[in-house]
Design an enzyme around this catalytic site. Sequence first.
Site, PDB file in Angstrom:
ATOM      1  N   PRO A  61     -22.343  -8.131  -9.164  1.00  8.50           N
ATOM      2  CA  PRO A  61     -23.436  -7.715  -8.375  1.00  8.50           C
ATOM      3  C   PRO A  61     -23.421  -6.152  -8.031  1.00  8.50           C
ATOM      4  O   PRO A  61     -24.652  -5.814  -7.443  1.00  8.50           O
ATOM      5  CB  PRO A  61     -23.104  -8.524  -6.891  1.00  8.50           C
ATOM      6  CG  PRO A  61     -22.120  -9.392  -7.295  1.00  8.50           C
ATOM      7  CD  PRO A  61     -21.591  -8.975  -8.559  1.00  8.50           C
ATOM      8  N   GLU A  64     -15.439 -13.948  -6.863  1.00  6.57           N
ATOM      9  CA  GLU A  64     -14.173 -13.674  -6.000  1.00  6.57           C
ATOM     10  C   GLU A  64     -13.663 -11.983  -6.419  1.00  6.57           C
ATOM     11  O   GLU A  64     -13.161 -11.592  -5.652  1.00  6.57           O
ATOM     12  CB  GLU A  64     -12.711 -14.397  -5.916  1.00  6.57           C
ATOM     13  CG  GLU A  64     -13.034 -15.744  -5.499  1.00  6.57           C
ATOM     14  CD  GLU A  64     -13.378 -17.048  -6.485  1.00  6.57           C
ATOM     15  OE1 GLU A  64     -13.880 -16.460  -7.623  1.00  6.57           O
ATOM     16  OE2 GLU A  64     -12.932 -17.902  -6.253  1.00  6.57           O
ATOM     17  N   ARG A 104     -34.666 -11.883 -27.067  1.00  3.66           N
ATOM     18  CA  ARG A 104     -36.280 -12.036 -27.416  1.00  3.66           C
ATOM     19  C   ARG A 104     -36.716 -10.931 -27.931  1.00  3.66           C
ATOM     20  O   ARG A 104     -37.715 -10.884 -28.798  1.00  3.66           O
ATOM     21  CB  ARG A 104     -37.137 -11.978 -26.018  1.00  3.66           C
ATOM     22  CG  ARG A 104     -37.110 -13.524 -25.318  1.00  3.66           C
ATOM     23  CD  ARG A 104     -37.996 -13.287 -24.136  1.00  3.66           C
ATOM     24  NE  ARG A 104     -39.506 -13.269 -24.510  1.00  3.66           N
ATOM     25  CZ  ARG A 104     -40.154 -12.212 -24.377  1.00  3.66           C
ATOM     26  NH1 ARG A 104     -39.873 -11.038 -24.120  1.00  3.66           N
ATOM     27  NH2 ARG A 104     -41.374 -12.364 -24.862  1.00  3.66           N
ATOM     28  N   ASP A 125     -45.900  -9.460 -23.652  1.00  2.00           N
ATOM     29  CA  ASP A 125     -45.584 -10.298 -22.617  1.00  2.00           C
ATOM     30  C   ASP A 125     -45.916  -9.382 -21.250  1.00  2.00           C
ATOM     31  O   ASP A 125     -46.024  -8.001 -21.634  1.00  2.00           O
ATOM     32  CB  ASP A 125     -44.205 -10.428 -22.706  1.00  2.00           C
ATOM     33  CG  ASP A 125     -43.220  -9.312 -22.420  1.00  2.00           C
ATOM     34  OD1 ASP A 125     -42.910  -9.163 -21.148  1.00  2.00           O
ATOM     35  OD2 ASP A 125     -42.876  -8.762 -23.435  1.00  2.00           O
TER      36      ASP A 125
HETATM   37  C1  J9Q Z   1     -20.700 -12.250 -11.085  1.00  2.00           C
HETATM   38  N1  J9Q Z   1     -23.164 -12.830  -8.212  1.00  2.00           N
HETATM   39  O1  J9Q Z   1     -24.991 -11.537  -9.345  1.00  2.00           O
HETATM   40  C2  J9Q Z   1     -26.152 -11.041  -9.653  1.00  2.00           C
HETATM   41  N2  J9Q Z   1     -26.143 -10.301 -10.967  1.00  2.00           N
HETATM   42  C3  J9Q Z   1     -24.844 -10.592 -11.090  1.00  2.00           C
HETATM   43  C4  J9Q Z   1     -24.176 -11.319 -10.301  1.00  2.00           C
HETATM   44  C5  J9Q Z   1     -22.596 -11.810 -10.146  1.00  2.00           C
HETATM   45  C6  J9Q Z   1     -22.355 -12.607  -9.038  1.00  2.00           C
HETATM   46  C7  J9Q Z   1     -21.000 -13.326  -9.322  1.00  2.00           C
HETATM   47  C8  J9Q Z   1     -20.226 -12.722 -10.470  1.00  2.00           C
HETATM   48  C9  J9Q Z   1     -21.978 -11.807 -11.273  1.00  2.00           C
END
Ligand code: J9Q
Length: 438
Positions: A277, A304, A341, A356
């Site tokens: 994230p 985690e 793709r 697209d």
């Molecule tokens: C690894 N939430 O969330 C959005 N893009 C990647 C992730 C993510 C997550 C938890 C673990 C990636």
Amino acid sequence: MNLDTDFPETRFQPGAELFIERGGVVSPLRVTTVRFHRDRPVIGIDGLTTMTEAEALAGCELRVPADRLAPLPAGTFYHHDLVGCRVETSDGRTIGMVSAVEGTMAGSRLVIDGARGEILIPLASDICPTIDVERKLIVVDPPEGLLDLNVGSARRRTPPSSMKGPLRPASVGPVEDAGGSASTGPGSMTFDIVTIFPAMIEQPLAAGILGRAIERGTLDVKVRDLRDFTTDRHRVVDDVPYGGGPGMVLKPEPIFRALDAIEAERGRPLSVILTSPQGTRLTQAVAQRLSGAEHLVLLCGRYEGFDDRVRDRVTEELSIGDYVLTGGELPALVILDAVARYVPGVVGDEQSVSEDSFSRGLLDFPQFTRPAEIADLRVPEVLLSGNHAQIRRWRKREALTRTLERRPDLLAGASLDEEEEEILRELKRLRPERGAEG
Ligand code: J9Q
């Protein structure tokens, strides 16, 4: 396409006509779309929509008639201009007459009919210092022994010059070649995915478009179980965080060992993408850029977290959006899907890759199929009209209306044609800009 022309932008532009020979029959092809992938054009061909049809063209050459060749700058020439030239050495000995030029942009050779048989001489400026197309004379300065080496060497070849009629390879220059040949070529892409849940990756990849691309070998995906890189009896991949707190953290050693093993196997430095994230946001542009790599490692994070020293081995950290997930496996699949793709041959219909909605920067127009009416819901009349100019304008208007209503932020980066600009101005007049509340 493997390039064999110095004019790829014009030769492969949408609308361009090229000719192909199959079984002694020469037929025209119309280019509908073009995009470049790793400096090679990936083209859509009018009337060709399935992978099977595309594969049937593998190995064929696309050519242009001699009278449509581009004019060349002074001092340069097409390869076919060399056919019929007399070849002599710098001390005046005649070697023979050029009967053909073979090879591609990667390297070409003069095929010379000599007194003692066929001689091959590399078409390179240090070996062929003088090429005088006007006087039909080539002076060569072959390295010691080259002429004797070749003479009499019986060999079979399937010369491109077997093509009949006015077709000629559009070749240029003393070393360069031209024309263009279709082949599946070295277009494929390899992924290594490191995860603690291999099944979460393997199962989805067994089905659908990516599944077929993997079966065909256009895509190569290797799923690596992080537990295989542990050394303890219980194959432990996580541990408690230093400093205390809830949750478990992925241990660094198995990850380091996995990356070392992949690097040793692949034989080159890795591009490692970490899903997390905290990464930069995956966009269409990012996906397209990544498709230029021949090989990528996708490292699946865990919600985690993982030992921060892993970032030392990471090339790029990507997020697919702002939401909490249980792990990086789904994001890795999303990245793989969006990137793959763009790999030539993965999506059967090249047109759908080039056109697209996100590549054009607009949302799609609404689509309909039969029946024309269901539960009182009718397909818009214009689509049944057969008036293609009207249909095209209607679709542009719908795409712009939707984009304006739902994703006005996209319009800033969209590349609109004149008609679309006009429609957009009209739409904005009709529904004046709403402020922050809109
Ligand atoms: C690894 N939430 O969330 C959005 N893009 C990647 C992730 C993510 C997550 C938890 C673990 C990636």
